[in-house]
Design a protein around this motif. Structure first.
Motif, PDB file in Angstrom:
ATOM      1  N   UNK A 119       0.844  -1.174   0.000  1.00 40.56           N
ATOM      2  CA  UNK A 119       0.000   0.000   0.000  1.00 40.56           C
ATOM      3  C   UNK A 119       0.889   1.236   0.000  1.00 40.56           C
ATOM      4  N   UNK A 120       0.652   2.129  -0.934  1.00 43.42           N
ATOM      5  CA  UNK A 120       1.381   3.390  -0.996  1.00 43.42           C
ATOM      6  C   UNK A 120       0.392   4.511  -0.710  1.00 43.42           C
ATOM      7  N   UNK A 121       0.742   5.351   0.249  1.00 41.84           N
ATOM      8  CA  UNK A 121      -0.129   6.463   0.636  1.00 41.84           C
ATOM      9  C   UNK A 121       0.453   7.751   0.081  1.00 41.84           C
ATOM     10  N   UNK A 122      -0.363   8.508  -0.642  1.00 39.64           N
ATOM     11  CA  UNK A 122       0.100   9.766  -1.220  1.00 39.64           C
ATOM     12  C   UNK A 122      -0.529  10.987  -0.545  1.00 39.64           C
ATOM     13  N   UNK A 123      -1.690  10.829   0.064  1.00 37.59           N
ATOM     14  CA  UNK A 123      -2.366  11.931   0.733  1.00 37.59           C
ATOM     15  C   UNK A 123      -1.667  12.232   2.063  1.00 37.59           C
ATOM     16  N   UNK A 124      -1.240  13.487   2.265  1.00 33.97           N
ATOM     17  CA  UNK A 124      -0.470  13.858   3.457  1.00 33.97           C
ATOM     18  C   UNK A 124      -1.213  13.578   4.753  1.00 33.97           C
ATOM     19  N   UNK A 125      -2.470  13.931   4.855  1.00 32.79           N
ATOM     20  CA  UNK A 125      -3.222  13.699   6.091  1.00 32.79           C
ATOM     21  C   UNK A 125      -3.373  12.205   6.352  1.00 32.79           C
ATOM     22  N   UNK A 126      -3.682  11.458   5.321  1.00 33.96           N
ATOM     23  CA  UNK A 126      -3.816  10.013   5.473  1.00 33.96           C
ATOM     24  C   UNK A 126      -2.476   9.399   5.893  1.00 33.96           C
ATOM     25  N   UNK A 127      -1.374   9.893   5.317  1.00 34.79           N
ATOM     26  CA  UNK A 127      -0.043   9.409   5.677  1.00 34.79           C
ATOM     27  C   UNK A 127       0.270   9.728   7.139  1.00 34.79           C
ATOM     28  N   UNK A 128       0.015  10.955   7.549  1.00 30.01           N
ATOM     29  CA  UNK A 128       0.270  11.348   8.939  1.00 30.01           C
ATOM     30  C   UNK A 128      -0.560  10.511   9.912  1.00 30.01           C
ATOM     31  N   UNK A 129      -1.824  10.265   9.560  1.00 31.68           N
ATOM     32  CA  UNK A 129      -2.688   9.441  10.411  1.00 31.68           C
ATOM     33  C   UNK A 129      -2.177   8.000  10.490  1.00 31.68           C
ATOM     34  N   UNK A 130      -1.743   7.458   9.349  1.00 27.73           N
ATOM     35  CA  UNK A 130      -1.234   6.083   9.324  1.00 27.73           C
ATOM     36  C   UNK A 130       0.051   5.960  10.137  1.00 27.73           C
ATOM     37  N   UNK A 131       0.919   6.947  10.046  1.00 26.91           N
ATOM     38  CA  UNK A 131       2.168   6.922  10.812  1.00 26.91           C
ATOM     39  C   UNK A 131       1.880   7.045  12.295  1.00 26.91           C
ATOM     40  N   UNK A 132       0.985   7.916  12.649  1.00 28.33           N
ATOM     41  CA  UNK A 132       0.601   8.065  14.054  1.00 28.33           C
ATOM     42  C   UNK A 132       0.051   6.754  14.600  1.00 28.33           C
ATOM     43  N   UNK A 133      -0.804   6.111  13.846  1.00 28.32           N
ATOM     44  CA  UNK A 133      -1.382   4.828  14.253  1.00 28.32           C
ATOM     45  C   UNK A 133      -0.288   3.767  14.401  1.00 28.32           C
ATOM     46  N   UNK A 134       0.613   3.705  13.416  1.00 32.51           N
ATOM     47  CA  UNK A 134       1.696   2.716  13.453  1.00 32.51           C
ATOM     48  C   UNK A 134       2.618   2.950  14.643  1.00 32.51           C
ATOM     49  N   UNK A 135       2.980   4.197  14.895  1.00 32.90           N
ATOM     50  CA  UNK A 135       3.870   4.513  16.017  1.00 32.90           C
ATOM     51  C   UNK A 135       3.214   4.141  17.348  1.00 32.90           C
ATOM     52  N   UNK A 136       1.937   4.438  17.466  1.00 32.43           N
ATOM     53  CA  UNK A 136       1.205   4.121  18.685  1.00 32.43           C
ATOM     54  C   UNK A 136       1.131   2.603  18.883  1.00 32.43           C
ATOM     55  N   UNK A 137       0.852   1.880  17.815  1.00 37.34           N
ATOM     56  CA  UNK A 137       0.771   0.419  17.891  1.00 37.34           C
ATOM     57  C   UNK A 137       2.109  -0.186  18.297  1.00 37.34           C
ATOM     58  N   UNK A 138       3.191   0.297  17.692  1.00 36.48           N
ATOM     59  CA  UNK A 138       4.520  -0.198  18.042  1.00 36.48           C
ATOM     60  C   UNK A 138       4.832   0.074  19.512  1.00 36.48           C
ATOM     61  N   UNK A 139       4.502   1.278  19.965  1.00 38.03           N
ATOM     62  CA  UNK A 139       4.736   1.648  21.364  1.00 38.03           C
ATOM     63  C   UNK A 139       3.969   0.719  22.309  1.00 38.03           C
ATOM     64  N   UNK A 140       2.703   0.470  21.993  1.00 39.97           N
ATOM     65  CA  UNK A 140       1.886  -0.393  22.841  1.00 39.97           C
ATOM     66  C   UNK A 140       2.394  -1.833  22.862  1.00 39.97           C
TER      67      UNK A 140
END
Length: 55
Positions: free
Chosen positions: A1-22
């Motif tokens: 999956x390649x994300x090009x939309x900046x807001x969608x990318x920022x949301x996906x990164x935030x979700x991924x970082x949170x998941x990794x942290x948890x």
């Protein structure tokens, strides 16, 4: 999956970082850089895994 939309990318990164942290992973700037590279198609999962194994 390649994300090009900046807001969608920022949301996906935030979700991924949170998941990794948890999950107990040490979330560093380098980890975020690698996640961003995979999500934007600059790095494949295979390349990321090879990079991690080589570290």
């Amino acid at each position: 999956m390649v994300i090009t939309d900046k807001k969608q990318l920022d949301d996906a990164i935030s979700y991924a970082m949170h998941s990794l942290y948890l999950e107990g992973f040490n979330v560093t700037a380098d980890v975020e850089k690698n996640v961003r590279a995979v999500l934007t198609g600059q790095l494949s999962m295979k390349e990321l895994l090879e990079k991690i194994k080589g570290a």
